[in-house]
Design a protein around this motif. Structure first.
Motif, PDB file in Angstrom:
ATOM      1  N   LEU A  73       0.837  -1.203   0.000  1.00 38.43           N
ATOM      2  CA  LEU A  73       0.000   0.000   0.000  1.00 38.43           C
ATOM      3  C   LEU A  73       0.869   1.250   0.000  1.00 38.43           C
ATOM      4  CD1 LEU A  73      -2.593   1.662   0.350  1.00 38.43           C
ATOM      5  CD2 LEU A  73      -2.544   1.071   2.793  1.00 38.43           C
ATOM      6  N   GLY A  74       1.894   1.273   0.851  1.00 33.94           N
ATOM      7  CA  GLY A  74       2.816   2.403   0.865  1.00 33.94           C
ATOM      8  C   GLY A  74       3.555   2.549  -0.456  1.00 33.94           C
ATOM      9  N   ARG A  75       3.977   1.426  -1.024  1.00 36.42           N
ATOM     10  CA  ARG A  75       4.714   1.495  -2.296  1.00 36.42           C
ATOM     11  C   ARG A  75       3.826   2.038  -3.408  1.00 36.42           C
ATOM     12  NH1 ARG A  75       7.439  -3.083   0.042  1.00 36.42           N
ATOM     13  NH2 ARG A  75       5.843  -4.554  -0.681  1.00 36.42           N
ATOM     14  N   GLU A  76       2.543   1.725  -3.387  1.00 40.81           N
ATOM     15  CA  GLU A  76       1.618   2.253  -4.391  1.00 40.81           C
ATOM     16  C   GLU A  76       1.469   3.772  -4.281  1.00 40.81           C
ATOM     17  OE1 GLU A  76      -2.125   0.170  -4.217  1.00 40.81           O
ATOM     18  OE2 GLU A  76      -1.148  -1.802  -4.348  1.00 40.81           O
ATOM     19  N   LEU A  77       1.802   4.338  -3.125  1.00 44.16           N
ATOM     20  CA  LEU A  77       1.661   5.778  -2.906  1.00 44.16           C
ATOM     21  C   LEU A  77       2.987   6.535  -3.024  1.00 44.16           C
ATOM     22  CD1 LEU A  77      -0.839   5.695   0.095  1.00 44.16           C
ATOM     23  CD2 LEU A  77      -1.309   6.478  -2.229  1.00 44.16           C
ATOM     24  N   ARG A  78       4.065   5.846  -3.319  1.00 43.44           N
ATOM     25  CA  ARG A  78       5.360   6.532  -3.457  1.00 43.44           C
ATOM     26  C   ARG A  78       5.295   7.575  -4.576  1.00 43.44           C
ATOM     27  NH1 ARG A  78      10.360   2.234  -2.658  1.00 43.44           N
ATOM     28  NH2 ARG A  78       9.923   1.747  -0.470  1.00 43.44           N
ATOM     29  N   GLY A  79       5.764   8.794  -4.244  1.00 46.51           N
ATOM     30  CA  GLY A  79       5.766   9.876  -5.213  1.00 46.51           C
ATOM     31  C   GLY A  79       4.403  10.467  -5.498  1.00 46.51           C
ATOM     32  N   ARG A  80       3.363  10.032  -4.794  1.00 51.56           N
ATOM     33  CA  ARG A  80       1.997  10.480  -5.076  1.00 51.56           C
ATOM     34  C   ARG A  80       1.426  11.376  -3.986  1.00 51.56           C
ATOM     35  NH1 ARG A  80      -0.207   6.845  -8.769  1.00 51.56           N
ATOM     36  NH2 ARG A  80      -1.654   8.555  -9.228  1.00 51.56           N
ATOM     37  N   THR A  81       2.019  11.385  -2.804  1.00 51.48           N
ATOM     38  CA  THR A  81       1.432  12.115  -1.687  1.00 51.48           C
ATOM     39  C   THR A  81       2.516  12.490  -0.685  1.00 51.48           C
ATOM     40  OG1 THR A  81      -0.412  12.069  -0.090  1.00 51.48           O
ATOM     41  CG2 THR A  81       0.952  10.088  -0.227  1.00 51.48           C
ATOM     42  N   ASP A  82       2.201  13.469   0.146  1.00 50.75           N
ATOM     43  CA  ASP A  82       3.103  13.834   1.246  1.00 50.75           C
ATOM     44  C   ASP A  82       2.721  13.103   2.528  1.00 50.75           C
ATOM     45  OD1 ASP A  82       4.723  16.018  -0.056  1.00 50.75           O
ATOM     46  OD2 ASP A  82       2.702  16.816  -0.359  1.00 50.75           O
ATOM     47  N   VAL A  83       1.410  13.009   2.775  1.00 56.88           N
ATOM     48  CA  VAL A  83       0.894  12.338   3.965  1.00 56.88           C
ATOM     49  C   VAL A  83      -0.078  11.261   3.516  1.00 56.88           C
ATOM     50  CG1 VAL A  83      -0.411  12.602   6.115  1.00 56.88           C
ATOM     51  CG2 VAL A  83       1.127  14.438   5.351  1.00 56.88           C
ATOM     52  N   ALA A  84       0.074  10.051   4.024  1.00 58.19           N
ATOM     53  CA  ALA A  84      -0.850   8.952   3.771  1.00 58.19           C
ATOM     54  C   ALA A  84      -1.524   8.612   5.091  1.00 58.19           C
ATOM     55  CB  ALA A  84      -0.118   7.738   3.212  1.00 58.19           C
ATOM     56  N   ALA A  85      -2.835   8.792   5.153  1.00 58.71           N
ATOM     57  CA  ALA A  85      -3.563   8.655   6.414  1.00 58.71           C
ATOM     58  C   ALA A  85      -4.515   7.472   6.356  1.00 58.71           C
ATOM     59  CB  ALA A  85      -4.340   9.936   6.718  1.00 58.71           C
ATOM     60  N   VAL A  86      -4.597   6.753   7.480  1.00 57.91           N
ATOM     61  CA  VAL A  86      -5.461   5.584   7.553  1.00 57.91           C
ATOM     62  C   VAL A  86      -6.056   5.490   8.948  1.00 57.91           C
ATOM     63  CG1 VAL A  86      -3.568   4.007   8.226  1.00 57.91           C
ATOM     64  CG2 VAL A  86      -5.575   3.093   7.028  1.00 57.91           C
ATOM     65  N   ALA A  87      -7.308   5.062   9.018  1.00 57.99           N
ATOM     66  CA  ALA A  87      -7.926   4.787  10.312  1.00 57.99           C
ATOM     67  C   ALA A  87      -7.347   3.492  10.864  1.00 57.99           C
ATOM     68  CB  ALA A  87      -9.440   4.674  10.164  1.00 57.99           C
ATOM     69  N   CYS A  88      -7.143   3.444  12.185  1.00 57.82           N
ATOM     70  CA  CYS A  88      -6.442   2.313  12.809  1.00 57.82           C
ATOM     71  C   CYS A  88      -7.311   1.612  13.840  1.00 57.82           C
ATOM     72  CB  CYS A  88      -5.169   2.795  13.516  1.00 57.82           C
ATOM     73  SG  CYS A  88      -3.960   3.546  12.430  1.00 57.82           S
ATOM     74  N   GLY A  89      -7.345   0.282  13.727  1.00 64.17           N
ATOM     75  CA  GLY A  89      -7.896  -0.559  14.778  1.00 64.17           C
ATOM     76  C   GLY A  89      -6.747  -1.209  15.530  1.00 64.17           C
ATOM     77  N   THR A  90      -6.168  -2.245  14.930  1.00 62.28           N
ATOM     78  CA  THR A  90      -4.993  -2.886  15.534  1.00 62.28           C
ATOM     79  C   THR A  90      -3.691  -2.178  15.172  1.00 62.28           C
ATOM     80  OG1 THR A  90      -4.774  -4.386  13.650  1.00 62.28           O
ATOM     81  CG2 THR A  90      -6.118  -5.142  15.525  1.00 62.28           C
ATOM     82  N   GLY A  91      -3.688  -1.392  14.096  1.00 63.31           N
ATOM     83  CA  GLY A  91      -2.484  -0.671  13.689  1.00 63.31           C
ATOM     84  C   GLY A  91      -1.641  -1.386  12.654  1.00 63.31           C
TER      85      GLY A  91
END
Length: 296
Positions: free
Chosen positions: A165-183
């Motif tokens: 998921l992080g690799r899919e966002l490389r170069g596309r955003t400054d902050v990647a935010a996600v809601a967390c249950g277990t983390g």
């Protein structure tokens, strides 16, 4: 009623869509939505990313059964049950709260049961043993040979798989935010992000212990810390599955503004509300891009 069969093939990478929202634009912030809710119609979002390694293992020579843990509104239980139906795996869900067994099943647990999951209700004190190997052995004695999947699916293999998921966002955003249950999704996503990017987790439970859990999962998955990430624990709305009327109004308004399907209240609505508030507070630099991971 059992849902019709659906192909288990995922749609990856998930779409990344920009939305025009004046609540962000007025502060010079671009908002993107990472549509993980579109990965699969039955096993949505981060649940597919977490379950994929387990499903691959269950398709091998080992036991063709999964046993896992969750609360009464657990998206993880629902996704595991759906995966079992699609792949012909037996599934057992250990559900927190004995008293729930005497009630009509809520829509989440009813969907699990319709997909063939055997629901086993336990006391809250027993549920605290969900990570104990000796309890796993007792559960296997009762329900037969099975792969035990951690609560939320957040085992080391799942965390490593979420790095994609992080690799899919490389170069596309400054902050990647996600809601967390277990983390687990945050732990993996942050590991996959590139230099200069950071992950932001919005916990949906109270407690203040999630940072320690994310660090533990990164140690177990990668051998140590990976990536830049932080948590903001102010937006849980009182606890897991607490959805005050104003949050429902916010979710309905956001979906209407952007032509989205109804938003999940437990995770996604809290995430988007948090980002809206943080933008107004100046938490994001002008000219920056913020991505919300829509987990379904």
């Amino acid at each position: 009623m059992t849902a019709p069969p659906v192909s288990p093939s995922p749609r990856l990478p998930s779409p990344l869509d920009e939305v025009a929202d004046e609540r962000f634009a007025r502060y010079g912030v671009r908002l993107l939505l990472k549509r993980d809710d579109l990965i699969h119609p039955a096993i949505r979002g981060n649940k597919w990313r977490k379950l994929a390694p387990v499903l691959a293992a269950a398709g091998g020579a080992g036991p063709r059964a999964l046993l896992t843990f969750g609360g009464a509104y657990s998206n993880h239980l629902r996704a595991t049950a759906a995966a079992g139906r699609l792949l012909g795996l037996r599934t057992v869900g250990v559900v927190r709260g004995e008293e729930l067994a005497a009630r009509p099943l809520n829509p989440v647990l009813a969907r699990c049961a319709a997909d063939g999951m055997l629901l086993h209700f336990v006391s809250r004190s027993d549920y605290r043993r969900r990570a104990a190997p000796e309890w796993h052995a007792l559960l296997r004695e009762r329900f037969g040979a099975c792969l035990v999947v951690p609560e939320g699916g957040s085992g080391p293999a799942a965390v490593r798989h979420c790095a994609e998921l992080g690799r899919e966002l490389r170069g596309r955003t400054d902050v990647a935010a996600v809601a967390c249950g277990t983390g687990g999704t945050l732990a993996g996503m942050a590991a996959g992000l590139g230099p200069g990017q950071r992950g932001l987790g919005i916990p949906v439970l109270r407690g203040g212990r999630l940072g320690r859990e994310v660090r533990r999962m990164q140690r177990e998955a990668f051998g140590g810390p990976r990536g830049a990430w932080s948590l903001d624990e102010r937006f849980h709305c009182g606890g897991y599955a607490r959805t005050p009327p104003w949050l429902t109004e916010f979710a309905e308004d956001f979906a209407r503004r952007h032509g989205l399907p109804p938003l999940d209240r437990v995770y996604v609505a809290k995430l988007l509300h948090a980002l809206t508030e943080l933008a107004a507070q100046g938490a994001f630099e002008q000219g920056s891009t913020v991505t919300a991971v829509i987990t379904g």
